[in-house]
Design an enzyme around this catalytic site. Structure first.
Site, PDB file in Angstrom:
ATOM      1  N   SER A   1       6.803  -0.663  10.149  1.00  0.00           N
ATOM      2  CA  SER A   1       5.424  -0.569   9.667  1.00  0.00           C
ATOM      3  C   SER A   1       5.193   0.836   9.150  1.00  0.00           C
ATOM      4  CB  SER A   1       4.465  -0.843  10.830  1.00  0.00           C
ATOM      5  OG  SER A   1       3.168  -0.391  10.501  1.00  0.00           O
TER       6      SER A   1
ATOM      7  N   GLU B   1       6.082 -11.342   7.109  1.00  0.00           N
ATOM      8  CA  GLU B   1       5.585 -12.111   8.259  1.00  0.00           C
ATOM      9  C   GLU B   1       5.096 -11.203   9.383  1.00  0.00           C
ATOM     10  OE1 GLU B   1       8.533 -14.913   9.506  1.00  0.00           O
ATOM     11  OE2 GLU B   1       8.043 -16.300   7.873  1.00  0.00           O
ATOM     12  N   LYS B   2       5.358  -9.907   9.276  1.00  0.00           N
ATOM     13  CA  LYS B   2       4.830  -9.005  10.306  1.00  0.00           C
ATOM     14  C   LYS B   2       3.311  -9.131  10.355  1.00  0.00           C
ATOM     15  CE  LYS B   2       3.484  -4.884  11.478  1.00  0.00           C
ATOM     16  NZ  LYS B   2       2.667  -4.007  10.687  1.00  0.00           N
TER      17      LYS B   2
ATOM     18  N   HIS C   1       9.361  -3.570   3.242  1.00  0.00           N
ATOM     19  CA  HIS C   1       8.936  -3.773   1.848  1.00  0.00           C
ATOM     20  C   HIS C   1      10.155  -4.053   0.964  1.00  0.00           C
ATOM     21  CE1 HIS C   1       5.646  -0.977   3.327  1.00  0.00           C
ATOM     22  NE2 HIS C   1       4.951  -1.993   2.867  1.00  0.00           N
TER      23      HIS C   1
ATOM     24  N   MET D   1       0.852  -1.193   0.000  1.00  0.00           N
ATOM     25  CA  MET D   1       0.000   0.000   0.000  1.00  0.00           C
ATOM     26  C   MET D   1       0.890   1.246   0.000  1.00  0.00           C
ATOM     27  SD  MET D   1      -3.426  -0.936   2.068  1.00  0.00           S
ATOM     28  CE  MET D   1      -2.843  -0.651   3.717  1.00  0.00           C
ATOM     29  N   GLY D   2       2.153   1.093  -0.437  1.00  0.00           N
ATOM     30  CA  GLY D   2       3.052   2.247  -0.504  1.00  0.00           C
ATOM     31  C   GLY D   2       3.571   2.635   0.861  1.00  0.00           C
TER      32      GLY D   2
ATOM     33  N   GLN E   1     -10.341  -2.573   2.594  1.00  0.00           N
ATOM     34  CA  GLN E   1      -9.843  -3.215   3.817  1.00  0.00           C
ATOM     35  C   GLN E   1      -9.818  -2.263   5.010  1.00  0.00           C
ATOM     36  OE1 GLN E   1      -5.991  -4.160   1.732  1.00  0.00           O
ATOM     37  NE2 GLN E   1      -5.090  -3.759   3.727  1.00  0.00           N
TER      38      GLN E   1
ATOM     39  N   ARG F   1       2.630   2.463   9.545  1.00  0.00           N
ATOM     40  CA  ARG F   1       1.870   3.206  10.559  1.00  0.00           C
ATOM     41  C   ARG F   1       2.765   3.720  11.694  1.00  0.00           C
ATOM     42  NH1 ARG F   1      -2.568  -0.564   9.046  1.00  0.00           N
ATOM     43  NH2 ARG F   1      -4.288   0.729   8.319  1.00  0.00           N
TER      44      ARG F   1
HETATM   45  O1  PAF Z   1      -0.109  -5.682   3.777  1.00  0.00           O
HETATM   46  C1  PAF Z   1      -0.521  -4.797   2.981  1.00  0.00           C
HETATM   47  O2  PAF Z   1       0.156  -3.804   2.706  1.00  0.00           O
HETATM   48  C2  PAF Z   1      -1.899  -4.941   2.372  1.00  0.00           C
HETATM   49  O3  PAF Z   1      -2.791  -5.553   3.240  1.00  0.00           O
HETATM   50  C3  PAF Z   1      -1.879  -5.676   1.003  1.00  0.00           C
HETATM   51  C4  PAF Z   1      -1.423  -7.111   1.157  1.00  0.00           C
HETATM   52  C5  PAF Z   1      -0.983  -4.945   0.031  1.00  0.00           C
HETATM   53  C6  PAF Z   1      -3.299  -5.714   0.409  1.00  0.00           C
HETATM   54  O4  PAF Z   1      -3.808  -4.427   0.228  1.00  0.00           O
END
Ligand code: PAF
Length: 282
Positions: free
Chosen positions: A186, A149-150, A38, A31-32, A62, A188
Site C-alpha cells: 500500500s 483486490e486489496k 500497481h 493516485m501515484g 475522496q 500508505r
Molecule cells: O485506489 C485508488 O488508488 C483510488 O481510490 C482510485 C481508484 C485511483 C480513485 O482515486
C-alpha cells in the site's frame, strides 16, 4: 518512451486514434506513489490489451478534511520511471482544475454496498471514488479498467457503478500483492516506522487465522473476538472494523457460506491499514 498527457482533449484524441485502428485499451487508475501492487495492474492490462494507460491523480474529493490529502506521498518522477520500465503506453496525470472545473457540482453515489466497512468508517470516501472513476472511464473510454483486490469493497462498488450507469467497460480485479511477511502492499505503508512496519504483518496473520478457523467450522463471534484481541495486543488501535461478509452482497455472515471474505481496517499510530482475504469454500 511513455507519452505523458495532462489534459482531457489530448487523452480523448489519442484513445480515439487507437480505437480507430481497432486496438484495445486498458486503464489503470492510481493516485501515484506506485508499488508492486500497481505494477501488477499494469502488467495485467498489457497482457490483455493493445495499450495500457495509467492515470495518476490524488483525488481530493475522496479525502475528508481531517485526512492525509496534503501529506499523501507524491513522487511523479519515480512513478514515471516505474511505468516506463513496464513499457506503459500512456500516463494521464491531470491537475485538480482539469478534473474539477470551476463550478463542478455533480457527484455519483452508489448506495447499499457502500454503507458498511470503509463506507461506514469514511462516509465521504466512496462518493469521491466513484465520481472520479466514472470521470476517468468517460474520459478514456477504455475496454477494460484494473483495480486491486486489496481495496475489495472499492472494486465491488466500482463494478456496481459501471454496471448501473451502463458504462461499457469491463472492470477487472487483480489479486493483492504482498510483502514477504504477508503485509499487503500500500502507498500508505510509507508512513510506518520500522517497528510499526514489523507489527503491520499481524493484520494479515489475523485474517489468515480467522479464515482457517471458519473453514474448520467455528462460529464468527469467537474467532472475531480473538482476532480483535490479537490486533489490540500487537498495537492496532482503534480497529475500524474486523468483519466477515459476503463478497458480493456484503451481508454480514456468521459462518463460512462459500463466498465469505474477511475484512479489516485498523490504525497503527496515525496510519490506517486495510486488508481482506477470501475464506476457502469447504
Ligand atoms: O485506489 C485508488 O488508488 C483510488 O481510490 C482510485 C481508484 C485511483 C480513485 O482515486
Amino acid at each position: 518512451m511513455m507519452k505523458i498527457i495532462r489534459d482531457i482533449p489530448s487523452l480523448r484524441d489519442q484513445v480515439r486514434r487507437w480505437r480507430h485502428d481497432g486496438e484495445t485499451v486498458g486503464l489503470i487508475p492510481t493516485m501515484g506513489s506506485l508499488h508492486e501492487g500497481h505494477l501488477a495492474l499494469v502488467r495485467q492490462a498489457k497482457q490483455d490489451c493493445d495499450h495500457a494507460i495509467a492515470t495518476i491523480f490524488v483525488n481530493p474529493t475522496q479525502f475528508a478534511p481531517s485526512e492525509d490529502f496534503d501529506t499523501y506521498p507524491r513522487d511523479e518522477t519515480r512513478d514515471i520511471d516505474m511505468l516506463n520500465g513496464l513499457e506503459t503506453d500512456l500516463l494521464f496525470s491531470p491537475n485538480v482544475d482539469e478534473m474539477y472545473a470551476k463550478g463542478f457540482s455533480t457527484s455519483v453515489a452508489v448506495s447499499n454496498i457502500t454503507q458498511c466497512l470503509c463506507g461506514a468508517a469514511r462516509p465521504h470516501f466512496f462518493g469521491g471514488v466513484v465520481t472520479v472513476v466514472s470521470k476517468l472511464l468517460l474520459q478514456a473510454l477504455p475496454d477494460r479498467a484494473y483495480f486491486g483486490e486489496k481495496d475489495f469493497q472499492q472494486l465491488q462498488v466500482i463494478k456496481r457503478m459501471a454496471r448501473d450507469l451502463d458504462i461499457p467497460v469491463d472492470i477487472q480485479g487483480v489479486p493483492t500483492i504482498r510483502e514477504a511477511d504477508g503485509m499487503a502492499m500500500s502507498s500508505r505503508n510509507k508512513y510506518l516506522s520500522a517497528n510499526q512496519r514489523k507489527i503491520g504483518a499481524t493484520l494479515y496473520q489475523v485474517l489468515q487465522d480467522i479464515a482457517t478457523r471458519l473453514t474448520a467450522g467455528e462460529h464468527a463471534d469467537a474467532v472475531l473476538l480473538d482476532g480483535a484481541a490479537t490486533l489490540k495486543a500487537a498495537g492496532f488501535d482503534p480497529i475500524d472494523y474486523l468483519e466477515i461478509r459476503d463478497s458480493e452482497t456484503f451481508e454480514p455472515l456468521e459462518t463460512n457460506n462459500g463466498t465469505a471474505r474477511i475484512f479489516a481496517a485498523a490504525f497503527l499510530g496515525e496510519t490506517r491499514l486495510i486488508d481482506n482475504i477470501a475464506v476457502r469454500a469447504v
